[in-house]
Scaffold this motif. Structure first.
Motif, PDB file in Angstrom:
ATOM      1  N   ALA A 156       2.163 -24.716   0.961  1.00 56.52           N
ATOM      2  CA  ALA A 156       2.861 -23.484   1.338  1.00 56.52           C
ATOM      3  C   ALA A 156       1.938 -22.290   1.143  1.00 56.52           C
ATOM      4  CB  ALA A 156       4.109 -23.314   0.483  1.00 56.52           C
ATOM      5  N   GLY A 157       1.815 -21.468   2.166  1.00 63.41           N
ATOM      6  CA  GLY A 157       1.024 -20.242   2.033  1.00 63.41           C
ATOM      7  C   GLY A 157       0.467 -19.811   3.372  1.00 63.41           C
ATOM      8  N   ASN A 212      -1.037 -18.032 -10.681  1.00 64.53           N
ATOM      9  CA  ASN A 212      -0.667 -19.461 -10.552  1.00 64.53           C
ATOM     10  C   ASN A 212      -1.901 -20.320 -10.284  1.00 64.53           C
ATOM     11  OD1 ASN A 212      -0.875 -18.330  -7.946  1.00 64.53           O
ATOM     12  ND2 ASN A 212       0.500 -19.872  -7.075  1.00 64.53           N
ATOM     13  N   ASP A 217       1.066 -11.515  -0.332  1.00 69.01           N
ATOM     14  CA  ASP A 217       1.227 -12.924  -0.680  1.00 69.01           C
ATOM     15  C   ASP A 217       0.244 -13.779   0.105  1.00 69.01           C
ATOM     16  OD1 ASP A 217       2.156 -15.122  -1.995  1.00 69.01           O
ATOM     17  OD2 ASP A 217       3.945 -15.376  -0.754  1.00 69.01           O
ATOM     18  N   HIS A 237      -5.067 -21.888   1.560  1.00 70.17           N
ATOM     19  CA  HIS A 237      -5.132 -23.323   1.246  1.00 70.17           C
ATOM     20  C   HIS A 237      -6.174 -23.938   2.164  1.00 70.17           C
ATOM     21  CE1 HIS A 237      -1.637 -23.692  -1.426  1.00 70.17           C
ATOM     22  NE2 HIS A 237      -1.100 -22.741  -0.684  1.00 70.17           N
ATOM     23  N   HIS A 269       9.339 -14.101  -8.414  1.00 65.40           N
ATOM     24  CA  HIS A 269       9.463 -14.931  -7.209  1.00 65.40           C
ATOM     25  C   HIS A 269      10.957 -15.199  -7.064  1.00 65.40           C
ATOM     26  CE1 HIS A 269       7.978 -18.154  -4.332  1.00 65.40           C
ATOM     27  NE2 HIS A 269       9.297 -18.323  -4.367  1.00 65.40           N
ATOM     28  N   HIS A 298      -3.231 -13.988  -3.812  1.00 64.83           N
ATOM     29  CA  HIS A 298      -3.720 -15.186  -4.508  1.00 64.83           C
ATOM     30  C   HIS A 298      -5.216 -15.340  -4.232  1.00 64.83           C
ATOM     31  CE1 HIS A 298       0.355 -16.704  -5.430  1.00 64.83           C
ATOM     32  NE2 HIS A 298       0.672 -16.038  -4.322  1.00 64.83           N
ATOM     33  N   HIS A 347       7.849 -10.529  -2.224  1.00 61.99           N
ATOM     34  CA  HIS A 347       7.939 -11.086  -0.868  1.00 61.99           C
ATOM     35  C   HIS A 347       9.372 -11.323  -0.389  1.00 61.99           C
ATOM     36  CE1 HIS A 347       8.030 -14.616  -3.389  1.00 61.99           C
ATOM     37  NE2 HIS A 347       6.719 -14.684  -3.531  1.00 61.99           N
ATOM     38  N   ARG A 377      -7.321 -17.576  -6.214  1.00 63.71           N
ATOM     39  CA  ARG A 377      -7.752 -18.941  -6.526  1.00 63.71           C
ATOM     40  C   ARG A 377      -8.912 -19.011  -7.512  1.00 63.71           C
ATOM     41  NH1 ARG A 377      -2.882 -20.042  -4.602  1.00 63.71           N
ATOM     42  NH2 ARG A 377      -2.770 -20.610  -2.415  1.00 63.71           N
ATOM     43  N   ALA A 380      -2.105 -16.361   0.712  1.00 64.91           N
ATOM     44  CA  ALA A 380      -2.179 -17.575  -0.115  1.00 64.91           C
ATOM     45  C   ALA A 380      -3.004 -18.635   0.612  1.00 64.91           C
ATOM     46  CB  ALA A 380      -0.775 -18.082  -0.417  1.00 64.91           C
ATOM     47  N   TYR A 384       7.771 -17.624 -11.912  1.00 64.17           N
ATOM     48  CA  TYR A 384       7.952 -18.607 -10.836  1.00 64.17           C
ATOM     49  C   TYR A 384       9.100 -19.534 -11.212  1.00 64.17           C
ATOM     50  CZ  TYR A 384       3.400 -17.401  -8.898  1.00 64.17           C
ATOM     51  OH  TYR A 384       2.355 -16.729  -8.337  1.00 64.17           O
ATOM     52  N   CYS A 420       5.281 -21.037   4.418  1.00 62.97           N
ATOM     53  CA  CYS A 420       5.018 -20.426   3.114  1.00 62.97           C
ATOM     54  C   CYS A 420       6.343 -20.364   2.371  1.00 62.97           C
ATOM     55  CB  CYS A 420       4.442 -19.021   3.287  1.00 62.97           C
ATOM     56  SG  CYS A 420       5.618 -17.904   4.062  1.00 62.97           S
ATOM     57  N   LYS A 421       6.272 -20.031   1.095  1.00 63.81           N
ATOM     58  CA  LYS A 421       7.478 -19.830   0.298  1.00 63.81           C
ATOM     59  C   LYS A 421       7.539 -18.383  -0.155  1.00 63.81           C
ATOM     60  CE  LYS A 421      10.165 -22.317  -0.480  1.00 63.81           C
ATOM     61  NZ  LYS A 421      10.443 -23.063  -1.693  1.00 63.81           N
ATOM     62  N   THR A 425       7.309 -23.598  -5.485  1.00 61.58           N
ATOM     63  CA  THR A 425       6.145 -23.222  -4.696  1.00 61.58           C
ATOM     64  C   THR A 425       4.874 -23.778  -5.323  1.00 61.58           C
ATOM     65  OG1 THR A 425       5.073 -21.345  -3.607  1.00 61.58           O
ATOM     66  CG2 THR A 425       5.831 -20.980  -5.867  1.00 61.58           C
ATOM     67  N   THR A 426       3.723 -23.354  -4.819  1.00 64.49           N
ATOM     68  CA  THR A 426       2.437 -23.872  -5.282  1.00 64.49           C
ATOM     69  C   THR A 426       2.253 -23.621  -6.787  1.00 64.49           C
ATOM     70  OG1 THR A 426       1.577 -23.204  -3.124  1.00 64.49           O
ATOM     71  CG2 THR A 426      -0.045 -23.778  -4.816  1.00 64.49           C
ATOM     72  N   HIS A 486       0.180  -8.092  -4.140  1.00 65.76           N
ATOM     73  CA  HIS A 486       0.506  -9.514  -4.397  1.00 65.76           C
ATOM     74  C   HIS A 486      -0.491 -10.349  -3.606  1.00 65.76           C
ATOM     75  CE1 HIS A 486       3.744 -12.855  -4.828  1.00 65.76           C
ATOM     76  NE2 HIS A 486       2.598 -13.428  -4.410  1.00 65.76           N
TER      77      HIS A 486
HETATM   78  C1  NCD Z   1       1.769 -19.282  -2.921  1.00 68.40           C
HETATM   79  C2  NCD Z   1       0.487 -20.027  -3.251  1.00 68.40           C
HETATM   80  O1  NCD Z   1       0.025 -20.834  -2.440  1.00 68.40           O
HETATM   81  O2  NCD Z   1      -0.077 -19.797  -4.329  1.00 68.40           O
HETATM   82  N1  NCD Z   1       2.374 -19.895  -1.770  1.00 68.40           N
HETATM   83  C3  NCD Z   1       3.243 -19.321  -0.924  1.00 68.40           C
HETATM   84  O3  NCD Z   1       3.734 -19.996  -0.034  1.00 68.40           O
HETATM   85  N2  NCD Z   1       3.560 -18.054  -1.016  1.00 68.40           N
HETATM   86  C4  NCD Z   1       2.664 -19.272  -4.111  1.00 68.40           C
HETATM   87  C5  NCD Z   1       3.779 -18.260  -3.992  1.00 68.40           C
HETATM   88  O4  NCD Z   1       3.552 -17.063  -4.026  1.00 68.40           O
HETATM   89  O5  NCD Z   1       4.916 -18.691  -3.839  1.00 68.40           O
END
Ligand code: NCD
Ligand code: ZN
Length: 433
Positions: free
Chosen positions: A338-339, A106, A307, A311, A197, A79, A237, A81, A309, A162, A278-279, A167-168, A77
Motif C-alpha cells: 500500500a502506498g 514506520n 503520504d 515501494h 492514522h 515516508h 490523509h 524509508r 509512500a 498506527y 494506498c491506505k 497499513t505498512t 506527512h
Molecule cells: C504507508 C507506507 O507505505 O508506509 N502506506 C500507505 O498506503 N499510505 C503507510 C501509511 O501511511 O499508512
C-alpha cells in the motif's frame, strides 16, 4: 454525467492542436469559460473525447497566470524509508519543490525512542542537506512519559499512531487509545503533536472494511480531543466527507492533512491498479468532492501531507519474475504493497490538481501557510519556489525512478530497486521553473 455541446470553434481548436496543447489553454464557450479537466469521471462536459469543466468566474483572473511563486512549500506527512530506498527517495523531496518534510516513523523496526528518531533525522540530513526534516516517533507500549519529554527536548515534533495491522509496518500498532491517555497528557504538556492514522482495523463480522474504516475511527478522534482539548492533533490523509466535517467541528487544536492523490482518485481508480492502491484507500466521488471543497474554501486547518509512500516496483506488482518466492507461495499470498509515490512531482502535481478544480488561488495556503502555521514552522523570509506552466516540450512524469546501483540491471531482476510515481508517463500542467 451531463453532456453539453462545446462551440464548433473550440472543437476545431482541439482537433487541430491536439489534446495536450489544449490542456494548457483556456477556451471560451458561448455561455461559460471552460478548461479541459484531469478528472474524467467528475460531472463534466464531454466532447470529442476531451473532458471539460466549468471554471468558477471568480477564479478566472488566474486563467492567464503563467508563473507561480510559492513561499517555502512543506509536506507534513512523508515516508522516506531506510537504506538504498532512502538514498533514492530522500533527495526527491527537494526535486518535488518541497523545503520541509515531516517524516513518518514506520521503519523496520519502528522509531519508538527519541534517540532512534534523532539518529534517523541525521541520516536523512546526510543524504539531503538542504531539506529541513522534522521527526516523529511511533506510538507504542514502550513509550514512557520520560521518553516523551526527552523527545520534545530533542526537537521531535510529533508521535504517530498506527492502528494495528491496517497499513505498512503497523503490526506494532494501537488497539486501544485510552491506555495512551497518560502519554497524550504528557504530549499536551510538552506541545507535541499527535498524528493519527484514522482507520480502525477491518473486521467483517463487525461490518468494518476499508470503505468505512475511516468514518468509524472518527469517534476515537472526538474522544481524544474532548479529553485533551489543548493537545494538537492531526487527522492524517483524510479521505471522506465525514472526516472533513468532523475536523471542522473540532476546535482549533485539531487539523487535517490531505494528500495530492486523494484529490484525484476514487474507488474505481485503485481497484485492480496497484500503483493507486494506498491506505486509506481513495473513496467515493462525493468524498473526493469534500476534500476539494475544503481546499477551495481555504479552511486554515487543512493542509498538504502527501503520504508519499514509495515501494519497490516488485512489491507493487509481485510476480514470480520479480521476486524470489516460489510461484506457489506467491499465488497463495500475493498482495500489493500500500502506498502512492508523489514526492518527486509533488508541488507541480498539487498545482495541476488544484487548478483542475478551481483552487489554484489556494495553492500557497494549502502547501505552505496552513501547515506551517499549525506546526509553528514559519517559512524562511523571502524563500520562494517558482513554477511555470508546462509546454509541449516538457517531459512527462518518468515511468520509474531507479537507484544508481540498479541502472544497469534488467527489468524483472528482483534486486533492481525502482519506484514508479503517481502520474507516471503523463504530463503535468505545471513544472518547477
Ligand atoms: C504507508 C507506507 O507505505 O508506509 N502506506 C500507505 O498506503 N499510505 C503507510 C501509511 O501511511 O499508512
Ligand atoms: Zn503515511
Amino acid at each position: 454525467m451531463m453532456r453539453r455541446r462545446i462551440s464548433p470553434c473550440a472543437r476545431e481548436h482541439i482537433l487541430v492542436r491536439g489534446r495536450r496543447l489544449a490542456r494548457l489553454q483556456w477556451w471560451w464557450h458561448p455561455s461559460r469559460l471552460l478548461w479541459p479537466s484531469l478528472a474524467p469521471r467528475d460531472s463534466a462536459d464531454v466532447e470529442g473525447g476531451v473532458v471539460w469543466k466549468r471554471k468558477d468566474v471568480s477564479g478566472s483572473c488566474l486563467a492567464m497566470v503563467e508563473t507561480l511563486e510559492i513561499p517555502s512549500p512543506a509536506d507534513f506527512h512523508v515516508h522516506l524509508r531506510q537504506g538504498p530506498m532512502s538514498e533514492l527517495v530522500t533527495p526527491h523531496v527537494a526535486l518535488g519543490g518541497i523545503d520541509l518534510a515531516y517524516v513518518m516513523p514506520n521503519l523496520t523496526p519502528p522509531l519508538t525512542s527519541a534517540q532512534q528518531t534523532v539518529d534517523y533525522m541525521a541520516q536523512l540530513r546526510a543524504i539531503a542537506p538542504h531539506t529541513r526534516f522534522l521527526g516523529t516517533m511511533y506510538l507504542s507500549p514502550s513509550i514512557t512519559l520520560d521518553e516523551i519529554r526527552r523527545a520534545s527536548a530533542a526537537g521531535i515534533r510529533g508521535v504517530k499512531s498506527y492502528p494495528r495491522g491496517v497499513t505498512t509496518n503497523s503490526d506494532g500498532g494501537i488497539e486501544d487509545y485510552e491506555v495512551y491517555f497518560p502519554v497524550f497528557e504528557a504530549m499536551q504538556e510538552c506541545g507535541m503533536v499527535l498524528n493519527l492514522h484514522g482507520e480502525i482495523p477491518s473486521d467483517t463480522d463487525k461490518g468494518v472494511c476499508v470503505l468505512n474504516a475511516e468514518p468509524l475511527f472518527l469517534a476515537h478522534l472526538e474522544k481524544i480531543h474532548a479529553h485533551f482539548p489543548q493537545l494538537r492533533i492531526v487527522l492524517e490523509h483524510a479521505t471522506t466527507r465525514a472526516a472533513v466535517e468532523c475536523v471542522k467541528r473540532c476546535g482549533d487544536t485539531v487539523a487535517c492533512t490531505i494528500t495530492a492523490h486523494h484529490l484525484q482518485l476514487t474507488v474505481d481508480d485503485w481497484a485492480g491498479k496497484p500503483l493507486h492502491f494506498c491506505k486509506p484507500v481513495a473513496k467515493m466521488p462525493d468524498d473526493r468532492a469534500a476534500l476539494r471543497e475544503v481546499i477551495r474554501e481555504g479552511h486554515p486547518r487543512f493542509f498538504l501531507g502527501s503520504d508519499s509512500a514509495p515501494h519497490p516496483l516488485a512489491a507493487k506488482y509481485p510476480s514470480p519474475a520479480s521476486r524470489n518466492d516460489s510461484t506457489d507461495e506467491l499465488m497463495l499470498n500475493c498482495g500489493c504493497a500500500a502506498g502512492v509515490y508523489t514526492s518527486p512531482i509533488l508541488l507541480p502535481l498539487c498545482a495541476t490538481l488544484l487548478e483542475s478544480f478551481g483552487a489554484l488561488d489556494q495553492l500557497a495556503a494549502f502547501v505552505s501557510e496552513h501547515g506551517r502555521r499549525f506546526y509553528n514552522e514559519p517559512a524562511e523570509p523571502g524563500r520562494v519556489v517558482r513554477l511555470r506552466r508546462a509546454t509541449p516540450q516538457d517531459a512527462p512524469v518518468p515511468a520509474a525512478y531507479v537507484h544508481s546501483s540498479s541502472t544497469d540491471k534488467r527489468d524483472g531482476d528482483p534486486s533492481k530497486l525502482q519506484v514508479s510515481p503517481f502520474f507516471a508517463g503523463q504530463h503535468l500542467g505545471w513544472v518547477l521553473a
